[in-house]
Write a protein that holds these residues in place. Structure first.
Motif, PDB file in Angstrom:
ATOM      1  N   ASP A  40       0.755  -1.384   0.139  1.00  0.00           N
ATOM      2  CA  ASP A  40      -0.175  -0.097  -0.020  1.00  0.00           C
ATOM      3  C   ASP A  40       0.874   1.239  -0.148  1.00  0.00           C
ATOM      4  N   TYR A  41       0.572   2.140  -1.012  1.00  0.00           N
ATOM      5  CA  TYR A  41       1.481   3.415  -0.907  1.00  0.00           C
ATOM      6  C   TYR A  41       0.546   4.583  -1.192  1.00  0.00           C
ATOM      7  N   PHE A 136       8.726   3.773  -5.107  1.00  0.00           N
ATOM      8  CA  PHE A 136       7.765   4.603  -4.567  1.00  0.00           C
ATOM      9  C   PHE A 136       8.367   5.818  -3.662  1.00  0.00           C
ATOM     10  N   LEU A 137       9.553   5.990  -3.792  1.00  0.00           N
ATOM     11  CA  LEU A 137      10.446   6.921  -3.108  1.00  0.00           C
ATOM     12  C   LEU A 137       9.418   8.500  -3.235  1.00  0.00           C
ATOM     13  N   ASN A 139       6.464   9.109  -3.812  1.00  0.00           N
ATOM     14  CA  ASN A 139       5.363   9.033  -3.177  1.00  0.00           C
ATOM     15  C   ASN A 139       5.346   9.335  -1.960  1.00  0.00           C
ATOM     16  N   TYR A 140       6.442   9.162  -1.133  1.00  0.00           N
ATOM     17  CA  TYR A 140       6.675   9.751   0.278  1.00  0.00           C
ATOM     18  C   TYR A 140       7.412  11.236   0.619  1.00  0.00           C
ATOM     19  N   PHE A 141       8.231  11.482  -0.362  1.00  0.00           N
ATOM     20  CA  PHE A 141       8.840  12.629   0.061  1.00  0.00           C
ATOM     21  C   PHE A 141       8.811  13.695  -1.154  1.00  0.00           C
ATOM     22  N   ALA A 142       8.316  14.867  -1.004  1.00  0.00           N
ATOM     23  CA  ALA A 142       8.067  16.080  -1.663  1.00  0.00           C
ATOM     24  C   ALA A 142       9.532  16.597  -2.177  1.00  0.00           C
ATOM     25  N   ALA A 174      18.335  10.755  -9.862  1.00  0.00           N
ATOM     26  CA  ALA A 174      17.507  11.554 -10.156  1.00  0.00           C
ATOM     27  C   ALA A 174      16.290  11.824  -9.271  1.00  0.00           C
ATOM     28  N   GLU A 175      15.820  10.503  -8.561  1.00  0.00           N
ATOM     29  CA  GLU A 175      14.614  10.651  -7.903  1.00  0.00           C
ATOM     30  C   GLU A 175      15.252  11.122  -6.409  1.00  0.00           C
ATOM     31  N   TYR A 176      16.602  10.651  -5.990  1.00  0.00           N
ATOM     32  CA  TYR A 176      17.181  11.114  -4.770  1.00  0.00           C
ATOM     33  C   TYR A 176      17.534  12.754  -4.793  1.00  0.00           C
TER      34      TYR A 176
END
Length: 258
Positions: A40-41, A136-137, A139-142, A174-176
């Motif tokens: 679940d995310y 899903f990173l 999805n948790y961090f703006a 790029a996501e980090y």
């Protein structure tokens, strides 16, 4: 020798140890990040109910500022909690039993500390989610919400055909960089030389990250953080017991280009 003071007769007895035992949380050492783990995310960071994770901070509107990706049994989270009492720290762990252990460990630490201190606060700032950070990173961090990311003793995925599953890769950097604010630091450590070289090579090649020497990180006032990175996790302690070698590398998030 002075006599030991006796506790008042009406003092409540100390609670029995509430800390969970790992033997009750059997789990494989690694999980395939490409498998469907029935997770679940949240659809977006704004949809996360952080008050449920950090009840003591519910009125502040704060969101996590430090994230431990693949937090394992939560050793780093517990070590960082007193170092950043006003910051929220989140662990992400894909394995169901391990993430449940960390959740139970944090609950036990909160309860034990509240019993011993009239003003509970310690360990209220750490929490864990069961999540696949490779998928899903965001999805948790703006954007630019984090000031530290930790990748401690990640799965080395030794076989070349599995290198795409390594948590540090060109596609994921790029996501980090998106989640990390300029000036924020990525901490990596491993006891596998090949993986250390892999992580350093890819981070150094990314235009939004620059290496920062360990002594410079300590000069910024993060010596306690580095000590925790080296030895607070179960994996780090295991390497110490076996007299193994560790390779640490830290990278700072550059300012966005004009």
């Amino acid at each position: 020798m002075p006599k030991r003071k006796r506790a008042p007769a009406d003092a409540p007895p100390p609670p029995p140890s509430l800390l969970p035992q790992k033997k009750h949380y059997r789990q494989r050492a690694h999980a395939n990040p490409f498998s469907d783990h029935a997770l679940d995310y949240p659809p977006a960071p704004a949809a996360v109910d952080w008050a449920a994770h950090y009840p003591a901070f519910a009125a502040t509107g704060k969101v996590p500022a430090l994230a431990d990706v693949g937090c394992g049994f939560g050793g780093l989270l517990v070590a960082l909690a007193p170092l950043f009492p006003d910051e929220l720290i989140l662990g992400l762990e894909i394995r169901v039993q391990v993430s449940q252990y960390v959740q139970d460990r944090i609950a036990a630490l909160r309860t034990t500390h509240a019993h011993a201190h009239p003003s509970p606060g310690l360990y209220q700032n750490i929490s864990v989610v069961r999540a696949n950070a490779m998928k899903f990173l965001p999805n948790y961090f703006a954007r630019a919400s984090l000031r530290a990311l930790f990748f401690l003793f990640p799965d080395p995925h030794f076989k070349q055909r599995k290198h795409k599953a390594r948590i540090i890769s060109p596609a994921l950097l790029a996501e980090y960089a998106y989640a990390l604010r300029p000036g924020g630091i990525v901490y990596t450590i491993t006891d596998v030389r090949d993986l250390a070289q892999w992580m350093h090579r890819h981070l150094a090649a990314h235009p939004l990250f620059e290496p920062i020497a360990e002594q410079d990180v300590r000069a910024l006032g993060h010596a306690d953080v580095l000590d925790a990175v080296h030895s607070a996790t179960e994996e780090g302690k295991k390497v110490d017991r076996n007299n193994g070698q560790k390779w640490l590398a830290c990278f700072r998030r550059r300012e966005n280009p004009q």
